[in-house]
Write an enzyme that holds these catalytic residues in place. Structure first.
Site, short mmCIF file in Angstrom:
data_model
loop_
_atom_site.label_atom_id
_atom_site.label_comp_id
_atom_site.label_asym_id
_atom_site.label_seq_id
_atom_site.Cartn_x
_atom_site.Cartn_y
_atom_site.Cartn_z
N GLY A 1 21.48 66.15 43.29
CA GLY A 1 21.88 66.57 41.94
C GLY A 1 22.82 65.54 41.36
O GLY A 1 22.50 64.35 41.28
N GLY B 1 22.30 63.49 48.54
CA GLY B 1 22.56 63.98 47.19
C GLY B 1 21.25 64.19 46.45
O GLY B 1 20.37 63.32 46.46
N GLU C 1 32.71 70.95 44.83
CA GLU C 1 31.51 71.79 44.79
C GLU C 1 31.78 73.18 45.33
O GLU C 1 30.99 73.74 46.06
CB GLU C 1 30.39 71.10 45.60
CG GLU C 1 30.10 69.68 45.20
CD GLU C 1 29.72 69.54 43.72
OE1 GLU C 1 29.39 70.55 43.07
OE2 GLU C 1 29.79 68.42 43.21
C1 BEZ Z 1 24.13 66.93 44.93
O1 BEZ Z 1 23.37 66.71 45.85
O2 BEZ Z 1 24.26 66.19 44.02
C2 BEZ Z 1 24.91 68.16 45.01
C3 BEZ Z 1 24.28 69.33 44.87
C4 BEZ Z 1 25.01 70.48 44.96
C5 BEZ Z 1 26.34 70.44 45.19
C6 BEZ Z 1 26.96 69.23 45.35
C7 BEZ Z 1 26.25 68.08 45.24
#
Ligand code: BEZ
Length: 193
Positions: free
Chosen positions: A28, A26, A104
């Site tokens: 983001g 992760g 997502e």
């Molecule tokens: C994440 O890594 O937090 C993330 C980034 C993009 C889409 C879903 C999760």
């Protein structure tokens, strides 16, 4: 800073899991709002990528008529992106991933990736998965001057909250990890102006 402890000369790498579906990286919202069941969580990085606010959000942090900006991974051969690696219960991996696929669905796809993380024996490598928004996907925003990104973020809000809170929460989580991300920090500074 975390960066030091991952210096290639200071650590010995080993592969910790053979199953791609067990580890999710992760970078983001998964850092500060995982909302998934996991059995282990470790600070980690992926080499050759950098975090960028280059993806429109029309369903979480924005709306179709006023999209927000959220992060994706952009290729950066000499850089790396820090985040959190989550190890999933093997029997639960497919259902967790299916849930994330829905959460997502705004242009992201699963991507296999090698993850590096700290462990008792030093740096460990694991095959894992992350979500990537490739250029050309229907919500791809691409690069823009930081002032333009900041005004788009400041104006956007969606069902998951304001886009500005997303940026600030990500920045706070990275600070807690001891990770310096100049792109995120520059955007936070612009939002404060
Ligand atoms: C994440 O890594 O937090 C993330 C980034 C993009 C889409 C879903 C999760």
């Amino acid at each position: 800073m975390l960066r030091k402890s991952f210096h290639p000369a200071a650590v010995q790498s080993r592969v910790v899991t053979p199953t791609d579906a067990c580890w999710i990286f992760g970078y983001g919202s998964l850092i500060f709002r995982p909302a998934i069941p996991f059995v282990e969580r470790r600070p980690a990085r992926v080499r050759g990528w950098t975090r960028r606010f280059w993806q429109w959000s029309t369903d979480h942090r924005g709306q179709p008529w006023r999209p927000g900006r959220v992060v994706t991974l952009a290729p950066a051969p000499d850089d790396c992106c820090w985040g959190i690696a989550y190890r999933l219960e093997e029997g639960e991996a497919e259902s967790v991933l299916a849930g994330l696929d829905v959460r997502e669905c705004g242009g992201y796809v699963r991507m296999g990736i090698e993850i590096e993380m700290n462990g008792e024996a030093g740096a460990e490598r694991a095959a894992g998965l992350t979500y990537q928004a490739w250029p050309g996907n229907r919500n791809y925003a691409g690069p823009a001057p930081i002032d333009e990104i900041a005004s788009q973020v400041a104006a956007a809000t969606g069902p998951s909250g304001t886009n500005a809170d997303y940026v600030r929460d990500l920045d706070a989580a990275l600070n807690t990890l001891g990770v310096a991300d100049t792109h995120v920090a520059a955007l936070v500074a612009k939002l404060g102006e």
